[in-house]
Write a protein that holds these residues in place. Sequence first.
Motif, PDB file in Angstrom:
ATOM      1  N   ALA A 178      -7.715  -2.788   5.069  1.00 13.91           N
ATOM      2  CA  ALA A 178      -7.378  -2.121   5.986  1.00 13.91           C
ATOM      3  C   ALA A 178      -6.234  -1.175   5.853  1.00 13.91           C
ATOM      4  O   ALA A 178      -5.931   0.073   6.048  1.00 13.91           O
ATOM      5  N   SER A 179      -5.045  -1.897   5.201  1.00 10.72           N
ATOM      6  CA  SER A 179      -3.935  -1.175   4.727  1.00 10.72           C
ATOM      7  C   SER A 179      -4.064  -0.232   3.726  1.00 10.72           C
ATOM      8  O   SER A 179      -3.484   1.181   3.828  1.00 10.72           O
ATOM      9  N   ILE A 180      -4.931  -0.384   2.659  1.00  9.19           N
ATOM     10  CA  ILE A 180      -5.123   0.690   1.684  1.00  9.19           C
ATOM     11  C   ILE A 180      -5.969   1.938   2.279  1.00  9.19           C
ATOM     12  O   ILE A 180      -5.702   2.838   2.164  1.00  9.19           O
ATOM     13  N   ALA A 181      -6.936   1.473   3.160  1.00  8.44           N
ATOM     14  CA  ALA A 181      -7.656   2.698   3.742  1.00  8.44           C
ATOM     15  C   ALA A 181      -6.817   3.339   4.480  1.00  8.44           C
ATOM     16  O   ALA A 181      -6.915   4.802   4.514  1.00  8.44           O
ATOM     17  N   ALA A 182      -6.051   2.902   5.201  1.00  8.34           N
ATOM     18  CA  ALA A 182      -5.187   3.693   6.241  1.00  8.34           C
ATOM     19  C   ALA A 182      -4.180   4.737   5.459  1.00  8.34           C
ATOM     20  O   ALA A 182      -4.090   5.797   5.570  1.00  8.34           O
ATOM     21  N   TYR A 183      -3.374   3.948   4.161  1.00  2.00           N
ATOM     22  CA  TYR A 183      -2.795   4.850   3.460  1.00  2.00           C
ATOM     23  C   TYR A 183      -3.483   5.934   2.691  1.00  2.00           C
ATOM     24  O   TYR A 183      -2.882   7.290   2.602  1.00  2.00           O
ATOM     25  N   ALA A 184      -4.764   5.700   2.148  1.00  2.00           N
ATOM     26  CA  ALA A 184      -5.616   6.670   1.710  1.00  2.00           C
ATOM     27  C   ALA A 184      -5.763   7.731   2.791  1.00  2.00           C
ATOM     28  O   ALA A 184      -5.747   9.172   2.332  1.00  2.00           O
ATOM     29  N   SER A 233       0.834  -1.321  -0.013  1.00  2.00           N
ATOM     30  CA  SER A 233      -0.159   0.194   0.165  1.00  2.00           C
ATOM     31  C   SER A 233       0.806   1.380   0.045  1.00  2.00           C
ATOM     32  O   SER A 233       0.634   2.312  -0.625  1.00  2.00           O
ATOM     33  N   ALA A 234       1.935   1.116   0.861  1.00  2.00           N
ATOM     34  CA  ALA A 234       2.836   2.339   0.881  1.00  2.00           C
ATOM     35  C   ALA A 234       3.343   3.054  -0.464  1.00  2.00           C
ATOM     36  O   ALA A 234       3.237   4.062  -1.013  1.00  2.00           O
ATOM     37  N   PRO A 235       3.893   2.151  -1.230  1.00  2.00           N
ATOM     38  CA  PRO A 235       4.370   2.837  -2.320  1.00  2.00           C
ATOM     39  C   PRO A 235       3.309   2.692  -3.440  1.00  2.00           C
ATOM     40  O   PRO A 235       3.328   3.832  -4.243  1.00  2.00           O
ATOM     41  N   LEU A 236       2.144   2.036  -3.389  1.00  2.00           N
ATOM     42  CA  LEU A 236       1.327   2.108  -4.321  1.00  2.00           C
ATOM     43  C   LEU A 236       0.625   3.603  -4.259  1.00  2.00           C
ATOM     44  O   LEU A 236       0.352   4.286  -5.187  1.00  2.00           O
ATOM     45  N   LYS A 244      -1.332  11.722  -6.023  1.00  5.11           N
ATOM     46  CA  LYS A 244      -1.140  13.089  -6.487  1.00  5.11           C
ATOM     47  C   LYS A 244      -1.910  13.119  -7.956  1.00  5.11           C
ATOM     48  O   LYS A 244      -2.663  14.039  -8.124  1.00  5.11           O
ATOM     49  N   MET A 245      -1.704  12.161  -8.600  1.00  2.00           N
ATOM     50  CA  MET A 245      -2.347  11.952  -9.940  1.00  2.00           C
ATOM     51  C   MET A 245      -3.925  11.680  -9.539  1.00  2.00           C
ATOM     52  O   MET A 245      -4.505  12.322 -10.719  1.00  2.00           O
ATOM     53  N   ILE A 246      -4.275  10.891  -8.614  1.00  2.00           N
ATOM     54  CA  ILE A 246      -5.657  10.725  -8.436  1.00  2.00           C
ATOM     55  C   ILE A 246      -6.145  12.090  -7.845  1.00  2.00           C
ATOM     56  O   ILE A 246      -7.421  12.367  -8.398  1.00  2.00           O
ATOM     57  N   LYS A 247      -5.510  12.611  -7.143  1.00  2.00           N
ATOM     58  CA  LYS A 247      -6.174  13.778  -6.521  1.00  2.00           C
ATOM     59  C   LYS A 247      -6.545  14.959  -7.695  1.00  2.00           C
ATOM     60  O   LYS A 247      -7.619  15.683  -7.543  1.00  2.00           O
ATOM     61  N   LYS A 248      -5.448  15.213  -8.338  1.00  2.00           N
ATOM     62  CA  LYS A 248      -5.512  16.077  -9.487  1.00  2.00           C
ATOM     63  C   LYS A 248      -6.519  15.815 -10.243  1.00  2.00           C
ATOM     64  O   LYS A 248      -7.269  16.877 -10.851  1.00  2.00           O
ATOM     65  N   ARG A 249      -7.071  14.475 -10.504  1.00  2.00           N
ATOM     66  CA  ARG A 249      -8.121  14.274 -11.445  1.00  2.00           C
ATOM     67  C   ARG A 249      -9.555  14.309 -10.694  1.00  2.00           C
ATOM     68  O   ARG A 249     -10.571  13.526 -10.934  1.00  2.00           O
ATOM     69  N   ARG A 250      -9.450  14.870  -9.326  1.00  2.00           N
ATOM     70  CA  ARG A 250     -10.693  14.753  -8.400  1.00  2.00           C
ATOM     71  C   ARG A 250     -11.155  13.313  -8.381  1.00  2.00           C
ATOM     72  O   ARG A 250     -12.510  13.154  -8.108  1.00  2.00           O
ATOM     73  N   GLY A 251     -10.238  12.340  -8.268  1.00  2.00           N
ATOM     74  CA  GLY A 251     -10.671  10.911  -8.180  1.00  2.00           C
ATOM     75  C   GLY A 251     -10.604  10.441  -7.025  1.00  2.00           C
ATOM     76  O   GLY A 251     -10.357  10.733  -5.917  1.00  2.00           O
ATOM     77  N   TYR A 252     -10.804   9.197  -6.808  1.00  2.00           N
ATOM     78  CA  TYR A 252     -10.899   8.126  -5.653  1.00  2.00           C
ATOM     79  C   TYR A 252     -10.313   6.782  -5.772  1.00  2.00           C
ATOM     80  O   TYR A 252     -10.636   6.538  -6.788  1.00  2.00           O
ATOM     81  N   ILE A 253      -9.803   6.172  -4.838  1.00  2.00           N
ATOM     82  CA  ILE A 253      -9.322   4.844  -5.046  1.00  2.00           C
ATOM     83  C   ILE A 253     -10.598   3.839  -4.554  1.00  2.00           C
ATOM     84  O   ILE A 253     -11.235   3.979  -3.796  1.00  2.00           O
ATOM     85  N   SER A 254     -10.408   2.850  -5.356  1.00  2.00           N
ATOM     86  CA  SER A 254     -11.180   1.398  -5.060  1.00  2.00           C
ATOM     87  C   SER A 254     -10.533   0.178  -4.798  1.00  2.00           C
ATOM     88  O   SER A 254      -9.592   0.038  -5.449  1.00  2.00           O
ATOM     89  N   GLU A 255     -11.125  -0.597  -3.864  1.00  2.00           N
ATOM     90  CA  GLU A 255     -10.405  -1.851  -3.574  1.00  2.00           C
ATOM     91  C   GLU A 255     -11.283  -2.759  -2.925  1.00  2.00           C
ATOM     92  O   GLU A 255     -12.518  -2.471  -2.506  1.00  2.00           O
ATOM     93  N   ASP A 256     -11.033  -4.123  -3.258  1.00  2.00           N
ATOM     94  CA  ASP A 256     -12.145  -5.077  -2.721  1.00  2.00           C
ATOM     95  C   ASP A 256     -11.288  -5.859  -1.795  1.00  2.00           C
ATOM     96  O   ASP A 256     -10.416  -6.689  -2.142  1.00  2.00           O
ATOM     97  N   SER A 257     -11.506  -5.959  -0.452  1.00  2.00           N
ATOM     98  CA  SER A 257     -11.027  -6.427   0.421  1.00  2.00           C
ATOM     99  C   SER A 257     -11.694  -6.140   1.878  1.00  2.00           C
ATOM    100  O   SER A 257     -11.909  -5.245   2.223  1.00  2.00           O
ATOM    101  N   ASN A 274      -6.849  -7.758   5.893  1.00  2.00           N
ATOM    102  CA  ASN A 274      -5.780  -6.907   5.955  1.00  2.00           C
ATOM    103  C   ASN A 274      -5.554  -5.663   4.890  1.00  2.00           C
ATOM    104  O   ASN A 274      -5.129  -4.693   5.080  1.00  2.00           O
ATOM    105  N   ALA A 275      -5.645  -6.189   3.733  1.00  2.00           N
ATOM    106  CA  ALA A 275      -5.222  -5.462   2.219  1.00  2.00           C
ATOM    107  C   ALA A 275      -6.274  -4.300   2.516  1.00  2.00           C
ATOM    108  O   ALA A 275      -5.936  -2.855   2.017  1.00  2.00           O
TER     109      ALA A 275
END
Length: 369
Positions: free
Chosen positions: A127-133, A99-102, A108-121, A124-125
Amino acid sequence: MKYDVECSSCGHRSSNLLDFRCPSCGMPLDMKIHFDFETKRISKKDFSVWRYSRFFPYVKASEIVRLGEGWTPLVRFSEDVYFKLESLNPTGSFKDRGSAPLVSALHKMIKKRRGYISEDSSGNAGASIAAYAARAGLRAKIYVPETVSGPKFSQIQFYGADVVKVSGSRSKVAEEAQKHEPGKYYVGHILHPLFRDGIRSLAYEITEQFGWKAPDYVYLPVSAGTLLLGVVSGFQHLVCSNVIESMPRIVACQTNQVSPLYHRMKNLSYKPPTTLASVADALVSVDPPLLELMVKNLKEVEGDAVMVEEEEIHEAFRELAGRGFYVEPSSAVAYAGYRKHAKNKEVSIGENAAIVLTGAGLKTATIRP
Ligand SMILES: [Zn+2]
């Protein structure tokens, strides 16, 4: 520092770091790095995964999102056995290495496009993606099965992710998470090549902590394959760069219920149970999309696989806890695999084994004393 994101099947090169599958044929993408690992390029004062930041060239130093990931302890357990305590990562599992390198590479790229990330889990994954977001100030939508509950689910919610409950099978959950919607960028940990590539840092750390030597064996629990593929790629990088002489023997540890890789490695046919009922409840990939890649890469490095029974997982879990290592039962699968090999004399006395303890026991809801 050159790298390519390449299709694992047709070889198509993707120039967009937001791609999570080959734009040409739809198969999984793989990160290919074209530079050597050099010990002199390590940031020696940084005790986190970012001590190796120069080997992750797609992350800009000024855009790193930190929660204190990596540089987890390697603890000597007995004469020949060492535990790598991945449960001590910020969200309680090794997934933070992905999650950290991802998130660092993409936020920055996603914020610039006013976007958000999506994940299915729901584990642990997620939780991890949610924390780094959360740390990056990026919106995250985590798709989970309808019936989910427990400590990992609470963790996802407390990190402030939007949770979308999906009824039906696990693959239906993935389908919903990937479904194209305006502003949505799917960063699913299984498919996204940057997540998997981040796991390379684990191989670097183990080797550095062993004094720039690889252990003879590395035991890992394997489900979807991100940990296995990342660790194999990290050790391969060290061999190609002449940092270590040869690969450690990588042993993929699976449960008798979830063991498609084991069966393929041993040329046996595999029929998963209709419902899973193992105490190792984080290992659920009965039909992993990265199976072909796992088989290919594990064979290439002359790795091995071992399958353990439910009783053996319980015994390993209890032995670990009884000696002060309180891990998820799913993590105990790696130690159960080692115990089985030691008992069958497939590991000799005097040969070092590093066993990756992937996640914290405090997140476990399925086991009672
Ligand atoms: Zn392709």
